[in-house]
Design a protein around this motif. Structure first.
Motif, PDB file in Angstrom:
ATOM      1  N   ASN A  26       4.279  -2.382   9.342  1.00 35.79           N
ATOM      2  CA  ASN A  26       3.648  -1.153   9.600  1.00 35.79           C
ATOM      3  C   ASN A  26       4.771  -0.029   9.124  1.00 35.79           C
ATOM      4  OD1 ASN A  26       0.827  -1.192   9.991  1.00 35.79           O
ATOM      5  ND2 ASN A  26       1.541  -2.096  11.986  1.00 35.79           N
ATOM      6  N   ASN A  27       5.021   0.435   8.004  1.00 36.70           N
ATOM      7  CA  ASN A  27       6.182   1.035   7.657  1.00 36.70           C
ATOM      8  C   ASN A  27       6.133   2.785   7.343  1.00 36.70           C
ATOM      9  OD1 ASN A  27       9.202   1.257   6.286  1.00 36.70           O
ATOM     10  ND2 ASN A  27       7.778   1.755   4.706  1.00 36.70           N
ATOM     11  N   ALA A  28       4.871   2.731   6.411  1.00 37.12           N
ATOM     12  CA  ALA A  28       4.786   3.957   6.183  1.00 37.12           C
ATOM     13  C   ALA A  28       4.841   5.482   7.102  1.00 37.12           C
ATOM     14  CB  ALA A  28       3.335   4.391   5.447  1.00 37.12           C
ATOM     15  N   TRP A  70      19.730   6.896  10.918  1.00 37.41           N
ATOM     16  CA  TRP A  70      19.771   7.461   9.756  1.00 37.41           C
ATOM     17  C   TRP A  70      20.243   6.811   8.385  1.00 37.41           C
ATOM     18  CZ3 TRP A  70      23.201  11.961   7.507  1.00 37.41           C
ATOM     19  CH2 TRP A  70      22.565  12.698   6.503  1.00 37.41           C
ATOM     20  N   VAL A  71      19.140   6.388   7.600  1.00 42.12           N
ATOM     21  CA  VAL A  71      19.219   5.204   6.610  1.00 42.12           C
ATOM     22  C   VAL A  71      19.291   5.969   5.348  1.00 42.12           C
ATOM     23  CG1 VAL A  71      18.360   3.171   5.705  1.00 42.12           C
ATOM     24  CG2 VAL A  71      17.791   3.801   8.256  1.00 42.12           C
ATOM     25  N   MET A  72      20.054   5.671   4.562  1.00 49.14           N
ATOM     26  CA  MET A  72      20.493   6.265   3.138  1.00 49.14           C
ATOM     27  C   MET A  72      19.532   5.893   2.084  1.00 49.14           C
ATOM     28  SD  MET A  72      22.534   8.955   3.409  1.00 49.14           S
ATOM     29  CE  MET A  72      22.131   8.887   4.940  1.00 49.14           C
ATOM     30  N   LEU A 131       0.721  -1.088   0.078  1.00 47.63           N
ATOM     31  CA  LEU A 131       0.063  -0.101  -0.030  1.00 47.63           C
ATOM     32  C   LEU A 131       0.865   1.060   0.095  1.00 47.63           C
ATOM     33  CD1 LEU A 131      -2.599  -0.586   2.712  1.00 47.63           C
ATOM     34  CD2 LEU A 131      -2.816  -1.284   0.392  1.00 47.63           C
ATOM     35  N   ASP A 132       0.619   2.150  -0.912  1.00 52.04           N
ATOM     36  CA  ASP A 132       1.458   3.347  -0.838  1.00 52.04           C
ATOM     37  C   ASP A 132       0.585   4.433  -1.508  1.00 52.04           C
ATOM     38  OD1 ASP A 132       4.740   3.754  -0.638  1.00 52.04           O
ATOM     39  OD2 ASP A 132       3.703   5.498  -1.548  1.00 52.04           O
ATOM     40  N   ILE A 133       0.891   5.743  -1.265  1.00 51.97           N
ATOM     41  CA  ILE A 133       0.280   6.824  -1.786  1.00 51.97           C
ATOM     42  C   ILE A 133       0.791   7.131  -3.266  1.00 51.97           C
ATOM     43  CG2 ILE A 133       1.833   8.844  -0.885  1.00 51.97           C
ATOM     44  CD1 ILE A 133      -0.659  10.402  -0.308  1.00 51.97           C
ATOM     45  N   ALA A 135       6.159  16.523  16.388  1.00 51.14           N
ATOM     46  CA  ALA A 135       4.836  15.733  16.138  1.00 51.14           C
ATOM     47  C   ALA A 135       5.645  14.133  15.584  1.00 51.14           C
ATOM     48  CB  ALA A 135       4.038  16.244  14.911  1.00 51.14           C
ATOM     49  N   TYR A 136       6.543  14.193  14.933  1.00 57.07           N
ATOM     50  CA  TYR A 136       7.111  12.883  14.471  1.00 57.07           C
ATOM     51  C   TYR A 136       7.570  12.200  15.515  1.00 57.07           C
ATOM     52  CZ  TYR A 136      10.357   9.893  11.532  1.00 57.07           C
ATOM     53  OH  TYR A 136      11.006   8.778  11.203  1.00 57.07           O
ATOM     54  N   THR A 137       8.474  12.787  16.635  1.00 55.40           N
ATOM     55  CA  THR A 137       9.112  12.113  17.421  1.00 55.40           C
ATOM     56  C   THR A 137       8.122  11.573  18.710  1.00 55.40           C
ATOM     57  OG1 THR A 137       9.484  14.045  18.676  1.00 55.40           O
ATOM     58  CG2 THR A 137      11.256  13.199  17.326  1.00 55.40           C
TER      59      THR A 137
HETATM   60  N1  NAD Z   1      15.310   6.706   6.352  1.00 53.53           N
HETATM   61  C1  NAD Z   1      15.442   6.863   7.840  1.00 53.53           C
HETATM   62  O1  NAD Z   1      16.643   7.562   8.127  1.00 53.53           O
HETATM   63  C2  NAD Z   1      14.698   6.554   8.777  1.00 53.53           C
HETATM   64  C3  NAD Z   1      14.993   6.745  10.251  1.00 53.53           C
HETATM   65  C4  NAD Z   1      14.179   6.342  11.128  1.00 53.53           C
HETATM   66  C5  NAD Z   1      13.033   5.685  10.786  1.00 53.53           C
HETATM   67  N2  NAD Z   1      12.497   5.738   9.492  1.00 53.53           N
HETATM   68  C6  NAD Z   1      11.201   5.125   9.505  1.00 53.53           C
HETATM   69  O2  NAD Z   1      11.174   4.110   8.404  1.00 53.53           O
HETATM   70  C7  NAD Z   1       9.757   4.289   7.624  1.00 53.53           C
HETATM   71  C8  NAD Z   1      10.314   4.147   6.197  1.00 53.53           C
HETATM   72  O3  NAD Z   1      10.756   5.617   6.033  1.00 53.53           O
HETATM   73  P1  NAD Z   1      11.870   5.625   4.666  1.00 53.53           P
HETATM   74  O4  NAD Z   1      12.997   6.368   5.031  1.00 53.53           O
HETATM   75  O5  NAD Z   1      12.038   4.460   3.974  1.00 53.53           O
HETATM   76  O6  NAD Z   1      10.734   6.466   3.893  1.00 53.53           O
HETATM   77  P2  NAD Z   1      10.596   7.038   2.298  1.00 53.53           P
HETATM   78  O7  NAD Z   1       9.988   8.551   2.411  1.00 53.53           O
HETATM   79  O8  NAD Z   1      11.772   6.730   1.608  1.00 53.53           O
HETATM   80  O9  NAD Z   1       9.388   5.883   2.032  1.00 53.53           O
HETATM   81  C9  NAD Z   1       8.477   6.230   2.737  1.00 53.53           C
HETATM   82  C10 NAD Z   1       7.065   5.561   1.718  1.00 53.53           C
HETATM   83  O10 NAD Z   1       5.839   5.634   2.211  1.00 53.53           O
HETATM   84  C11 NAD Z   1       4.831   6.363   1.504  1.00 53.53           C
HETATM   85  N3  NAD Z   1       4.005   7.276   2.157  1.00 53.53           N
HETATM   86  C12 NAD Z   1       4.457   8.315   2.918  1.00 53.53           C
HETATM   87  N4  NAD Z   1       3.242   9.082   3.477  1.00 53.53           N
HETATM   88  C13 NAD Z   1       2.109   7.877   3.028  1.00 53.53           C
HETATM   89  C14 NAD Z   1       0.762   7.921   3.114  1.00 53.53           C
HETATM   90  N5  NAD Z   1      -0.175   9.273   3.546  1.00 53.53           N
HETATM   91  N6  NAD Z   1       0.046   7.122   2.731  1.00 53.53           N
HETATM   92  C15 NAD Z   1       0.646   6.092   1.753  1.00 53.53           C
HETATM   93  N7  NAD Z   1       1.791   6.028   1.778  1.00 53.53           N
HETATM   94  C16 NAD Z   1       2.490   7.021   2.220  1.00 53.53           C
HETATM   95  C17 NAD Z   1       5.935   7.288   0.568  1.00 53.53           C
HETATM   96  O11 NAD Z   1       5.210   7.373  -0.704  1.00 53.53           O
HETATM   97  C18 NAD Z   1       6.913   6.182   0.283  1.00 53.53           C
HETATM   98  O12 NAD Z   1       6.882   5.466  -0.613  1.00 53.53           O
HETATM   99  C19 NAD Z   1       9.212   5.421   8.329  1.00 53.53           C
HETATM  100  O13 NAD Z   1       8.181   4.989   9.434  1.00 53.53           O
HETATM  101  C20 NAD Z   1      10.144   6.249   8.825  1.00 53.53           C
HETATM  102  O14 NAD Z   1       9.786   7.041   9.867  1.00 53.53           O
HETATM  103  C21 NAD Z   1      13.396   5.950   8.680  1.00 53.53           C
END
Ligand code: NAD
Length: 246
Positions: A89-91, A186-188, A40-42, A153-155
């Protein structure tokens, strides 16, 4: 990722926000295990491309802020995949915001993007999770542990993911369903790399115990392990993938 978990073959996993970043790497890793994924994705463009590229991937567009539309997309997707037994649950989105400028509507929107759907997606697939004695992984973040600024809000949402995980493990545990959190540093991802300056990269490198970048695949490897039967006695816990910062 080179590990193989044969019990994942043929399982049905739902990955929210699976079209990009860590979610996408998780979908690719699950596909390699022979699992089927409902994504599922937007972002319909990226989602459709992923479904065309990876075997066993079904994509449905959904804005996870809209709970009714999200549940409808899950039901529709399950027609193609069968009942969901594994859930990631990732989004989420770490959009920056100044503390003084947060309005009630903005606050609600950020919690809807980063927390509310965790509850209602899980509730929607709970019967399948129980029937399949499945597992859930919830994505948190080290940002709240570090008291990050311009992100309140995020934290707040991400710290709540840990409490949600602890209670959900007790709610679903008696039915044989495991629930864990994975906390990335912090993930690249593509999006993070685009925002990375030389100075931010140097500061991150200094704080890590290990040298090198954390890649989406490093987080996906932990998620896939926790979804597999190899983690059969792990539940209610938080697993940090941050190269040793916190
Ligand atoms: N990348 C990092 O450094 C990092 C660090 C800590 C936590 N996280 C967490 O890991 C998870 C994935 O993050 P990421 O870095 O891969 O993000 P990303 O932005 O690369 O990917 C996130 C995906 O979620 C989708 N999305 C966002 N809002 C949406 C919505 N309202 N409805 C449907 N889809 C939606 C986006 O389109 C995108 O495909 C998140 O929960 C993020 O908070 C990431």
């Amino acid at each position: 990722m080179s590990a193989l978990y044969p019990d994942l073959a043929g399982r049905v996993a739902l990955v929210t926000g699976g079209a990009d970043g860590i979610g996408r790497a998780t979908v690719m890793a699950l596909a390699r295990q022979g699992a089927r994924c409902l994504v599922l994705d937007i972002d319909a463009g990226k989602g459709e491309r992923l479904a065309a590229e990876a075997p066993g991937v079904v994509f449905r567009r959904a804005d996870l802020r809209d709970v009714a539309a999200t549940v409808a997309a899950i039901r529709d997707g399950e027609q193609a995949t069968g009942p969901v037994a594994l859930l990631v649950n990732n989004a989420g989105h770490d959009e920056r915001h100044a503390f003084t400028e947060v309005t009630p509507d903005y606050w609600d929107d950020r919690l809807a993007v980063n927390l509310r759907h965790f509850m209602f997606v899980t509730q929607a697939v709970a019967p399948g999770l129980r029937a399949g004695r499945g597992a859930v992984v919830n994505l948190a973040s080290t940002s709240w542990m570090q008291g990050a600024v311009n992100l309140i809000a995020y934290t707040t949402a991400k710290s709540a993911v840990i409490g949600f995980t602890r209670s959900l493990a007790r709610e679903l545990g008696p039915g044989g369903v495991r629930v864990n959190a994975v906390t990335p540093g912090w993930v690249m991802t593509e999006r993070q790399r685009a925002a990375a300056t030389a100075e931010r990269l140097a500061r991150a490198a200094e704080r890590q115990a290990l040298p090198g970048e954390i890649l989406p695949e490093d987080v996906a490897a932990m998620i896939v392990f926790l979804l597999s039967g190899e983690a059969r006695m792990c539940t209610g816990q938080n697993f940090i993938v941050d190269a040793g910062v916190v």
